[in-house]
Design a protein around this motif. Structure first.
Motif, mmCIF file in Angstrom:
data_model
loop_
_atom_site.group_PDB
_atom_site.id
_atom_site.type_symbol
_atom_site.label_atom_id
_atom_site.label_comp_id
_atom_site.label_asym_id
_atom_site.label_seq_id
_atom_site.Cartn_x
_atom_site.Cartn_y
_atom_site.Cartn_z
ATOM 1 N N ALA A 76 -45.297 -25.234 -7.848
ATOM 2 C CA ALA A 76 -44.708 -24.312 -8.833
ATOM 3 C C ALA A 76 -44.984 -24.816 -10.254
ATOM 4 O O ALA A 76 -45.302 -24.022 -11.153
ATOM 5 C CB ALA A 76 -43.208 -24.171 -8.594
ATOM 6 N N GLU A 77 -44.886 -26.133 -10.448
ATOM 7 C CA GLU A 77 -45.152 -26.713 -11.768
ATOM 8 C C GLU A 77 -46.634 -26.609 -12.134
ATOM 9 O O GLU A 77 -46.979 -26.294 -13.277
ATOM 10 C CB GLU A 77 -44.711 -28.185 -11.796
ATOM 11 C CG GLU A 77 -43.205 -28.384 -11.862
ATOM 12 C CD GLU A 77 -42.590 -27.834 -13.142
ATOM 13 O OE1 GLU A 77 -43.192 -28.001 -14.218
ATOM 14 O OE2 GLU A 77 -41.514 -27.229 -13.064
ATOM 15 N N GLN A 79 -48.778 -24.401 -11.105
ATOM 16 C CA GLN A 79 -49.132 -23.003 -11.379
ATOM 17 C C GLN A 79 -48.646 -22.561 -12.756
ATOM 18 O O GLN A 79 -49.262 -21.715 -13.396
ATOM 19 C CB GLN A 79 -48.569 -22.104 -10.269
ATOM 20 C CG GLN A 79 -49.330 -22.265 -8.954
ATOM 21 C CD GLN A 79 -48.763 -21.414 -7.842
ATOM 22 O OE1 GLN A 79 -47.546 -21.288 -7.692
ATOM 23 N NE2 GLN A 79 -49.622 -20.827 -7.035
ATOM 24 N N LYS A 80 -47.550 -23.165 -13.214
ATOM 25 C CA LYS A 80 -47.063 -22.854 -14.561
ATOM 26 C C LYS A 80 -47.925 -23.524 -15.627
ATOM 27 O O LYS A 80 -48.210 -22.941 -16.666
ATOM 28 C CB LYS A 80 -45.599 -23.325 -14.710
ATOM 29 C CG LYS A 80 -44.574 -22.340 -14.159
ATOM 30 C CD LYS A 80 -43.172 -22.701 -14.599
ATOM 31 C CE LYS A 80 -42.617 -23.867 -13.833
ATOM 32 N NZ LYS A 80 -41.203 -24.172 -14.187
ATOM 33 N N ASP A 81 -48.344 -24.759 -15.334
ATOM 34 C CA ASP A 81 -49.120 -25.525 -16.312
ATOM 35 C C ASP A 81 -49.991 -26.533 -15.579
ATOM 36 O O ASP A 81 -49.496 -27.524 -15.037
ATOM 37 C CB ASP A 81 -48.172 -26.260 -17.267
ATOM 38 C CG ASP A 81 -48.901 -27.154 -18.260
ATOM 39 O OD1 ASP A 81 -50.149 -27.034 -18.356
ATOM 40 O OD2 ASP A 81 -48.234 -27.967 -18.920
ATOM 41 N N LYS A 82 -51.305 -26.268 -15.547
ATOM 42 C CA LYS A 82 -52.220 -27.141 -14.819
ATOM 43 C C LYS A 82 -52.265 -28.544 -15.418
ATOM 44 O O LYS A 82 -52.645 -29.506 -14.754
ATOM 45 C CB LYS A 82 -53.628 -26.540 -14.773
ATOM 46 C CG LYS A 82 -54.520 -27.192 -13.743
ATOM 47 C CD LYS A 82 -55.783 -26.423 -13.471
ATOM 48 C CE LYS A 82 -56.585 -27.093 -12.368
ATOM 49 N NZ LYS A 82 -57.841 -26.406 -12.053
ATOM 50 N N THR A 84 -49.597 -30.182 -16.379
ATOM 51 C CA THR A 84 -48.256 -30.750 -16.266
ATOM 52 C C THR A 84 -48.320 -32.242 -15.974
ATOM 53 O O THR A 84 -49.177 -32.704 -15.210
ATOM 54 C CB THR A 84 -47.438 -30.041 -15.168
ATOM 55 O OG1 THR A 84 -46.163 -30.692 -15.040
ATOM 56 C CG2 THR A 84 -48.115 -30.106 -13.816
#
Length: 379
Positions: A76-77, A79-82, A84
């Motif tokens: 999930a993280e 997909q929000k910000d590669k 991260t």
């Protein structure tokens, strides 16, 4: 949502037994970053506390010790910000915790009751006393979600029978171990304790008086409550085929070729075994299988060579950190998690799609030192 304090509980009993209880049963005790940090905090605190004589790790549920990392949370993280930083933080926390457990200065006892997979094996398989029950189910299924069998499993596998071929077979196929005899044979467990005896063993540990050498007191109790598995090891039955197919630094393509030949065996049990192994291989991402084979073969080759970093668990974990950081950012990981854990259609679209299409140079690149702006694992 429950706080991490509730997911990882720690208590020190008057006689010096410190207990960690994993209590996230709905997620099969899947470990997230906060849980890793909490767990490590207990170990660090207790190692320095002279009142603590040993550490016991257990689950609040008989269904699972731990099914591994909280994969869904990490995806999930990503997909929000590669970009991260969670990926580095999570693998760093996991892998340094594994090294801590391996080198722990006080006796470390783990009740591996129920499902114990992925990072669950990381938390248990490197400890001193690894207690298996008849409910224990062990597996490293990471190839099937586009990663690779990590958590130092290559280090355990390298010490498995037939010069690591048993471990390579388990890692490559994701085969589940569900008999105590096999768990002990592979080296993932040290003792078989029937689940009916776990409660009594824990009570005895909490009532024990520990003297100068707690290991002697613990081993006396383990001798009382453990027993020999009732059934024979199933893995031994196919040892010649496992050694022939998965030993000797064989390429993935050659493994598949040999298994297909064994599938034609006139011995029905051998043919069925080969078919099952091919099915397991077929679930893995082609890139992951090539990656795993290269990593495992290097760790096996390094065994006993003191000048080779891969001969130590810490060296293996440093290499796995590089591989894991890069693997987790490949499209196979997101796709594998989608197909297996989210949509559950069990139909991942791997890239590359076949073993033949995997570029060895791309695989090799995952082993290279990290870029200067990204720190290597510190253990």
């Amino acid at each position: 949502m429950a706080a991490t304090d509730e997911f990882v509980k720690g208590i020190v009993f008057p006689n010096g037994v410190a207990v960690i209880t994993l209590d996230r049963p709905k997620a099969l005790n899947a470990m997230n970053l906060d849980m890793d940090i909490k767990y490590r905090g207990f170990l660090d605190e207790w190692e320095a506390d002279p009142k603590v004589k040993c550490v016991l790790v257990e689950s609040s549920s008989s269904h699972a010790f731990s099914a591994g990392m909280d994969i869904k949370g990490m995806i999930a993280e990503i997909q929000k910000d590669k970009n991260t930083t969670l990926v580095q933080k999570l693998f760093s926390a996991e892998y340094s915790l594994i090294c801590k457990i391996s080198e722990y200065k006080k006796p470390y006892i783990c009740f591996m009751d129920g499902i114990t997979m992925g990072f669950g094996i990381g938390l248990s398989g490197h400890g001193r006393y690894r207690l298996i029950t008849e409910r224990t189910v062990l597996a490293m299924p990471e190839n099937g979600i586009g990663l690779f069998p990590d958590v130092g499993f290559a280090y355990i596998a390298a010490q498995s029978p037939e010069e690591g071929s048993i471990g390579a077979y388990l890692g490559m196929t994701g085969k589940r171990i569900s008999t105590p005899a096999d768990a002990l044979y592979v080296g993932l467990g040290t003792h078989y304790v029937p689940s009916a005896n776990l409660g009594s063993l824990k009570e005895a540990l909490l009532a024990a008086t520990f003297f100068e050498h707690p290991c002697q007191d613990i081993e006396a109790l383990l001798a009382k409550y453990s027993s020999n598995p009732e059934s024979e090891t199933q893995l031994k039955q196919f040892l010649p085929q496992i050694a022939s197919s998965f030993g000797g630094n064989k390429s993935v393509n050659n493994v598949v070729k040999e298994l297909k030949e064994l599938q034609l065996s006139t011995d029905a049990s051998v043919a069925d075994w080969a078919k099952d192994a091919l099915t397991g291989l077929g679930k893995g991402a082609p890139f992951s299988l090539h990656l795993m084979q290269k990593h495992f073969s290097r760790v096996v080759s390094a065994r006993g060579q003191n000048d080779n970093d891969l001969s130590t668990l810490s060296g293996v974990m440093k290499m796995e950190y590089r591989i894991a950081i890069r693997s987790s950012l490949r499209s196979d990981f997101v796709e594998g998690v989608r197909a297996v854990l989210v949509d559950k259609d069990q139909n991942p679209k791997w890239d590359p799609a076949s073993l033949e299409e995997v570029d060895p140079r791309e695989v090799e690149a995952l082993f290279n030192p990290l870029a200067p702006e990204m720190e290597e694992l510190k253990v």
